[in-house]
Write a protein that holds these residues in place. Sequence first.
Motif, PDB file in Angstrom:
ATOM      1  N   VAL A  10       1.011  -1.249   0.078  1.00  8.19           N
ATOM      2  CA  VAL A  10      -0.065  -0.016   0.011  1.00  8.19           C
ATOM      3  C   VAL A  10       0.947   1.219  -0.124  1.00  8.19           C
ATOM      4  CG1 VAL A  10      -1.732   1.214   1.383  1.00  8.19           C
ATOM      5  CG2 VAL A  10      -2.064  -1.057   1.042  1.00  8.19           C
ATOM      6  N   LEU A  11       2.111   1.386   1.003  1.00 10.28           N
ATOM      7  CA  LEU A  11       2.700   2.286   0.863  1.00 10.28           C
ATOM      8  C   LEU A  11       3.499   2.460  -0.552  1.00 10.28           C
ATOM      9  CD1 LEU A  11       4.412   1.788   4.178  1.00 10.28           C
ATOM     10  CD2 LEU A  11       3.111   4.028   3.703  1.00 10.28           C
ATOM     11  N   ALA A  12       3.929   1.409  -1.045  1.00 12.43           N
ATOM     12  CA  ALA A  12       4.623   1.251  -2.303  1.00 12.43           C
ATOM     13  C   ALA A  12       3.933   2.177  -3.321  1.00 12.43           C
ATOM     14  CB  ALA A  12       5.299  -0.001  -2.702  1.00 12.43           C
ATOM     15  N   LEU A  13       2.749   1.742  -3.388  1.00 11.20           N
ATOM     16  CA  LEU A  13       1.899   2.206  -4.311  1.00 11.20           C
ATOM     17  C   LEU A  13       1.596   3.502  -4.412  1.00 11.20           C
ATOM     18  CD1 LEU A  13      -0.572  -0.971  -5.210  1.00 11.20           C
ATOM     19  CD2 LEU A  13       1.145  -0.094  -6.605  1.00 11.20           C
ATOM     20  N   GLY A  14       1.404   3.991  -2.960  1.00 11.16           N
ATOM     21  CA  GLY A  14       1.088   5.493  -2.495  1.00 11.16           C
ATOM     22  C   GLY A  14       2.180   6.115  -2.990  1.00 11.16           C
ATOM     23  N   PHE A  15       3.414   5.974  -2.754  1.00 10.21           N
ATOM     24  CA  PHE A  15       4.407   6.652  -3.254  1.00 10.21           C
ATOM     25  C   PHE A  15       4.835   6.607  -4.616  1.00 10.21           C
ATOM     26  CE2 PHE A  15       5.964   6.102   1.354  1.00 10.21           C
ATOM     27  CZ  PHE A  15       6.426   7.429   1.687  1.00 10.21           C
ATOM     28  N   GLY A  20       4.639   9.859  -9.189  1.00  7.70           N
ATOM     29  CA  GLY A  20       4.137   9.914 -10.474  1.00  7.70           C
ATOM     30  C   GLY A  20       3.151  11.412 -10.968  1.00  7.70           C
ATOM     31  N   LEU A  21       2.519  11.747 -10.045  1.00 14.94           N
ATOM     32  CA  LEU A  21       1.792  13.044 -10.068  1.00 14.94           C
ATOM     33  C   LEU A  21       2.966  14.329 -10.098  1.00 14.94           C
ATOM     34  CD1 LEU A  21      -1.430  12.814  -7.936  1.00 14.94           C
ATOM     35  CD2 LEU A  21      -1.313  13.019 -10.541  1.00 14.94           C
ATOM     36  N   HIS A  22       3.900  14.173  -9.135  1.00 15.98           N
ATOM     37  CA  HIS A  22       4.910  15.271  -9.202  1.00 15.98           C
ATOM     38  C   HIS A  22       5.612  15.352 -10.596  1.00 15.98           C
ATOM     39  CE1 HIS A  22       4.795  15.122  -4.742  1.00 15.98           C
ATOM     40  NE2 HIS A  22       5.395  16.070  -4.865  1.00 15.98           N
ATOM     41  N   VAL A  23       5.820  14.094 -10.918  1.00 16.84           N
ATOM     42  CA  VAL A  23       6.259  14.227 -12.611  1.00 16.84           C
ATOM     43  C   VAL A  23       5.621  14.495 -13.745  1.00 16.84           C
ATOM     44  CG1 VAL A  23       7.630  12.586 -14.248  1.00 16.84           C
ATOM     45  CG2 VAL A  23       8.193  12.549 -11.534  1.00 16.84           C
ATOM     46  N   VAL A  24       4.289  13.993 -13.611  1.00 17.82           N
ATOM     47  CA  VAL A  24       3.464  14.554 -14.857  1.00 17.82           C
ATOM     48  C   VAL A  24       2.501  15.634 -14.701  1.00 17.82           C
ATOM     49  CG1 VAL A  24       3.312  11.782 -15.388  1.00 17.82           C
ATOM     50  CG2 VAL A  24       1.639  13.042 -13.956  1.00 17.82           C
ATOM     51  N   ALA A  25       2.525  16.102 -13.584  1.00 20.68           N
ATOM     52  CA  ALA A  25       1.489  17.469 -13.330  1.00 20.68           C
ATOM     53  C   ALA A  25       2.173  18.205 -12.221  1.00 20.68           C
ATOM     54  CB  ALA A  25       0.283  17.022 -12.911  1.00 20.68           C
ATOM     55  N   ILE A  44      10.294  19.793  -7.218  1.00 22.52           N
ATOM     56  CA  ILE A  44       9.147  19.171  -7.562  1.00 22.52           C
ATOM     57  C   ILE A  44       9.758  17.923  -8.205  1.00 22.52           C
ATOM     58  CG2 ILE A  44       6.702  19.187  -8.646  1.00 22.52           C
ATOM     59  CD1 ILE A  44       6.753  22.190  -7.915  1.00 22.52           C
ATOM     60  N   LEU A  45      10.080  18.002  -9.218  1.00 22.16           N
ATOM     61  CA  LEU A  45      10.417  16.725 -10.121  1.00 22.16           C
ATOM     62  C   LEU A  45      11.314  15.851  -9.548  1.00 22.16           C
ATOM     63  CD1 LEU A  45      10.974  18.535 -13.441  1.00 22.16           C
ATOM     64  CD2 LEU A  45       8.809  17.219 -12.752  1.00 22.16           C
ATOM     65  N   ILE A  46      12.513  16.539  -8.824  1.00 24.26           N
ATOM     66  CA  ILE A  46      13.420  15.480  -8.193  1.00 24.26           C
ATOM     67  C   ILE A  46      12.778  14.769  -6.977  1.00 24.26           C
ATOM     68  CG2 ILE A  46      15.392  15.389  -6.504  1.00 24.26           C
ATOM     69  CD1 ILE A  46      16.525  17.880  -8.272  1.00 24.26           C
ATOM     70  N   SER A  47      11.833  15.430  -6.184  1.00 19.52           N
ATOM     71  CA  SER A  47      10.924  14.649  -5.101  1.00 19.52           C
ATOM     72  C   SER A  47      10.018  13.590  -5.757  1.00 19.52           C
ATOM     73  CB  SER A  47      10.255  15.782  -4.315  1.00 19.52           C
ATOM     74  OG  SER A  47       9.222  16.145  -5.104  1.00 19.52           O
ATOM     75  N   GLY A  48       9.443  13.962  -6.892  1.00 16.89           N
ATOM     76  CA  GLY A  48       8.573  13.160  -7.262  1.00 16.89           C
ATOM     77  C   GLY A  48       9.503  11.906  -8.068  1.00 16.89           C
ATOM     78  N   VAL A  49      10.607  11.995  -8.500  1.00 17.38           N
ATOM     79  CA  VAL A  49      11.236  10.859  -8.853  1.00 17.38           C
ATOM     80  C   VAL A  49      11.855  10.196  -7.707  1.00 17.38           C
ATOM     81  CG1 VAL A  49      13.505  10.255  -9.917  1.00 17.38           C
ATOM     82  CG2 VAL A  49      12.127  12.031 -11.167  1.00 17.38           C
ATOM     83  N   ALA A  50      12.109  10.600  -6.646  1.00 10.49           N
ATOM     84  CA  ALA A  50      12.537  10.176  -5.469  1.00 10.49           C
ATOM     85  C   ALA A  50      11.648   9.214  -4.771  1.00 10.49           C
ATOM     86  CB  ALA A  50      13.034  11.186  -4.397  1.00 10.49           C
ATOM     87  N   GLU A  51      10.336   9.823  -4.863  1.00 15.11           N
ATOM     88  CA  GLU A  51       9.157   8.935  -4.406  1.00 15.11           C
ATOM     89  C   GLU A  51       9.053   7.744  -5.297  1.00 15.11           C
ATOM     90  OE1 GLU A  51       5.590  11.441  -2.368  1.00 15.11           O
ATOM     91  OE2 GLU A  51       6.249  12.569  -4.279  1.00 15.11           O
ATOM     92  N   VAL A  52       9.063   7.671  -6.536  1.00 16.16           N
ATOM     93  CA  VAL A  52       8.633   6.728  -7.243  1.00 16.16           C
ATOM     94  C   VAL A  52       9.908   5.715  -7.154  1.00 16.16           C
ATOM     95  CG1 VAL A  52       8.707   6.094  -9.715  1.00 16.16           C
ATOM     96  CG2 VAL A  52       7.420   7.953  -9.220  1.00 16.16           C
ATOM     97  N   ALA A  53      11.100   6.220  -7.042  1.00 19.38           N
ATOM     98  CA  ALA A  53      12.186   5.209  -6.879  1.00 19.38           C
ATOM     99  C   ALA A  53      12.055   4.494  -5.429  1.00 19.38           C
ATOM    100  CB  ALA A  53      13.375   6.244  -6.707  1.00 19.38           C
ATOM    101  N   GLY A  54      11.519   5.265  -4.417  1.00 19.83           N
ATOM    102  CA  GLY A  54      11.371   4.694  -3.317  1.00 19.83           C
ATOM    103  C   GLY A  54      10.339   3.447  -3.141  1.00 19.83           C
ATOM    104  N   GLY A  55       9.299   4.050  -3.751  1.00 20.70           N
ATOM    105  CA  GLY A  55       8.141   3.080  -4.097  1.00 20.70           C
ATOM    106  C   GLY A  55       8.542   1.760  -4.630  1.00 20.70           C
ATOM    107  N   VAL A  56       8.984   2.156  -5.554  1.00 21.40           N
ATOM    108  CA  VAL A  56       9.458   0.814  -6.400  1.00 21.40           C
ATOM    109  C   VAL A  56      10.686  -0.005  -5.444  1.00 21.40           C
ATOM    110  CG1 VAL A  56      10.928   0.057  -8.347  1.00 21.40           C
ATOM    111  CG2 VAL A  56       9.287   1.841  -8.574  1.00 21.40           C
TER     112      VAL A  56
END
Length: 122
Positions: A10-15, A20-25, A44-56
């Motif tokens: 659940v956490l992974a999908l949330g992150f 992803g929203l940070h990156v696409v919008a 904003i973009l860096i934090s989005g990529v970090a969230e996606v990487a952490g979630g993955v």
Amino acid sequence: MRPVDIGRWVLALGFVGAGGLHVVAPAMYDPAMPPWVPLPRAMILISGVAEVAGGVGLMQRSPRLRRWAGWGLVALLVAVYPANVWMALAEIGGPAWLLWGRLPLQGALIAAVLVATGTRRT
């Protein structure tokens, strides 16, 4: 599947979703950026990529990789906390009660990441 594994997913999908929203919008997050943050769009973009990487990272089979991802997500959550405080002070992004109410939830999210990655026991 154990409850901790379900929580981790659940956490992974949330992150991944939030990142992803940070990156696409990214424009959606522009108003939330404190004026003292340099290069706000890049942050904003860096934090989005970090969230996606952490979630993955949380989705990986290797407990070691999951722990590394967990620590990265904790660092990210700590790093963005001052911006969340600024949003509450400036009342940007919602009603004041909601903005102030979500601040302690950041600590709960950190604890959830640590538990889900086996870094901290319940």
